[in-house]
Write a protein that holds these residues in place. Sequence first.
Motif, PDB file in Angstrom:
ATOM      1  N   VAL A   1       0.872  -1.172   0.000  1.00 23.28           N
ATOM      2  CA  VAL A   1       0.000   0.000   0.000  1.00 23.28           C
ATOM      3  C   VAL A   1       0.907   1.220   0.000  1.00 23.28           C
ATOM      4  O   VAL A   1       1.741   1.390   0.890  1.00 23.28           O
ATOM      5  CB  VAL A   1      -0.919   0.022   1.241  1.00 23.28           C
ATOM      6  N   MET A   2       0.763   2.065  -0.989  1.00 23.65           N
ATOM      7  CA  MET A   2       1.633   3.233  -1.131  1.00 23.65           C
ATOM      8  C   MET A   2       1.122   4.394  -0.281  1.00 23.65           C
ATOM      9  O   MET A   2      -0.077   4.642  -0.200  1.00 23.65           O
ATOM     10  CB  MET A   2       1.711   3.660  -2.598  1.00 23.65           C
ATOM     11  N   ASN A   3       2.044   5.107   0.331  1.00 22.80           N
ATOM     12  CA  ASN A   3       1.703   6.247   1.186  1.00 22.80           C
ATOM     13  C   ASN A   3       2.297   7.523   0.613  1.00 22.80           C
ATOM     14  O   ASN A   3       2.944   7.510  -0.429  1.00 22.80           O
ATOM     15  CB  ASN A   3       2.222   6.005   2.613  1.00 22.80           C
ATOM     16  N   GLY A   4       2.074   8.620   1.309  1.00 23.79           N
ATOM     17  CA  GLY A   4       2.654   9.896   0.883  1.00 23.79           C
ATOM     18  C   GLY A   4       2.013  10.477  -0.357  1.00 23.79           C
ATOM     19  O   GLY A   4       2.680  11.144  -1.147  1.00 23.79           O
ATOM     20  N   GLY A   5       0.713  10.243  -0.520  1.00 26.42           N
ATOM     21  CA  GLY A   5       0.010  10.827  -1.671  1.00 26.42           C
ATOM     22  C   GLY A   5       0.228  10.100  -2.973  1.00 26.42           C
ATOM     23  O   GLY A   5      -0.205  10.563  -4.025  1.00 26.42           O
ATOM     24  N   LYS A   6       0.919   8.942  -2.944  1.00 27.90           N
ATOM     25  CA  LYS A   6       1.127   8.161  -4.164  1.00 27.90           C
ATOM     26  C   LYS A   6      -0.150   7.390  -4.472  1.00 27.90           C
ATOM     27  O   LYS A   6      -0.541   6.483  -3.733  1.00 27.90           O
ATOM     28  CB  LYS A   6       2.285   7.186  -3.987  1.00 27.90           C
TER      29      LYS A   6
END
Length: 350
Positions: A326-331
């Motif tokens: 799961v990608m974080n930081g607005g990705k």
Amino acid sequence: MKKLYQSKKQKKYTQKRIRKQKRLNKNRKPYDLNRRPRTTIYNNNVIEYIDRPPINAPSNLCLMKKTEDCIDFFKKLRRENNISKEGKRCFVGISLSDVTEIDYSTTCVLLAIIGDLKSKGIHIRGNFPKDEKCKKDIIDSGLLNSMYDSSGNPYEKSIRSELLFIEKGTKKLTKHDNIRISNTVSKVNEHLTGQRKHCKKLRTILLEICGNSIEWGGTKNRQWLLGIKYEDDRVIFTITDVGKGIIKSLNRKFKAKFKDFFQGKSDDEILKGAFIKKYGSSSQKENRNKGLPAIKNGFDIGLLKNLKVLTNQVILHYDDDTLSKVMNGGKEFQGTLYRWVVTAESLNKG
């Protein structure tokens, strides 16, 4: 059918227009990505030409390897503040000069984004990579099939790739779509085994996932792109939608019940659940919402290999779950991509 002219005068006028257009095409200059902004006067009105700098693509444009870098590039393509204007014409400039590696998934997403922008009156202008191998990969992928060169002539269509656009929200697959999918499955079988015959299971998976588009007919993006890449000993399949994505679509469907319905579950768990069971169908038909389970079943029986799914903040690698994340930081990928491989060996399991 050849047009019959009513008079010599009309024929002379038409031939004059044809000669003029040929001169214009001959003298047309190639698009310069680095030209400077300018203004012009037309009917006593000053028209401003907005020339944004081209968007530079990263050197590695392999979506399955460099997922986050590619997502950033896709987001830039769709930002309003990157749109240039020539009077009433709108376009986005991209530079692929430094690209040294690109995969088929990336080219299919680019094609889907180009189609989406084109439906809004926005076109893409760009150049080729300096790397010759990468340039050949782009040509083989079919990215240029619907584009024109600097002289206004269409590029030669690639024979190593097949692209089928499926209209969303039509409530059912048309007879033409059914025929195209059936012919594609037969062609895949012929490429891998030398025999032009059907593979019922593979055809069913494609029909189910493409038919699943009736669930999301209200979204702004109106097309799904089915891409098939023919390689020496395998065929790569991609299905691309640059709409809302599965997780956001589920959120929209269940609205206020979304948090309670999926309480305590992460985004990747929610997505995996969509591939093994039904979350409901907007059409209330028994055969609907089977597209995702059909793909998972095809992978489980060995018909589909290297299955990967990208949507919103989640990427699933069914062939190697340790790479799923799961990608974080607005990705976030705005849309959904399915990607799998079929070989001669796997076709026997269909």
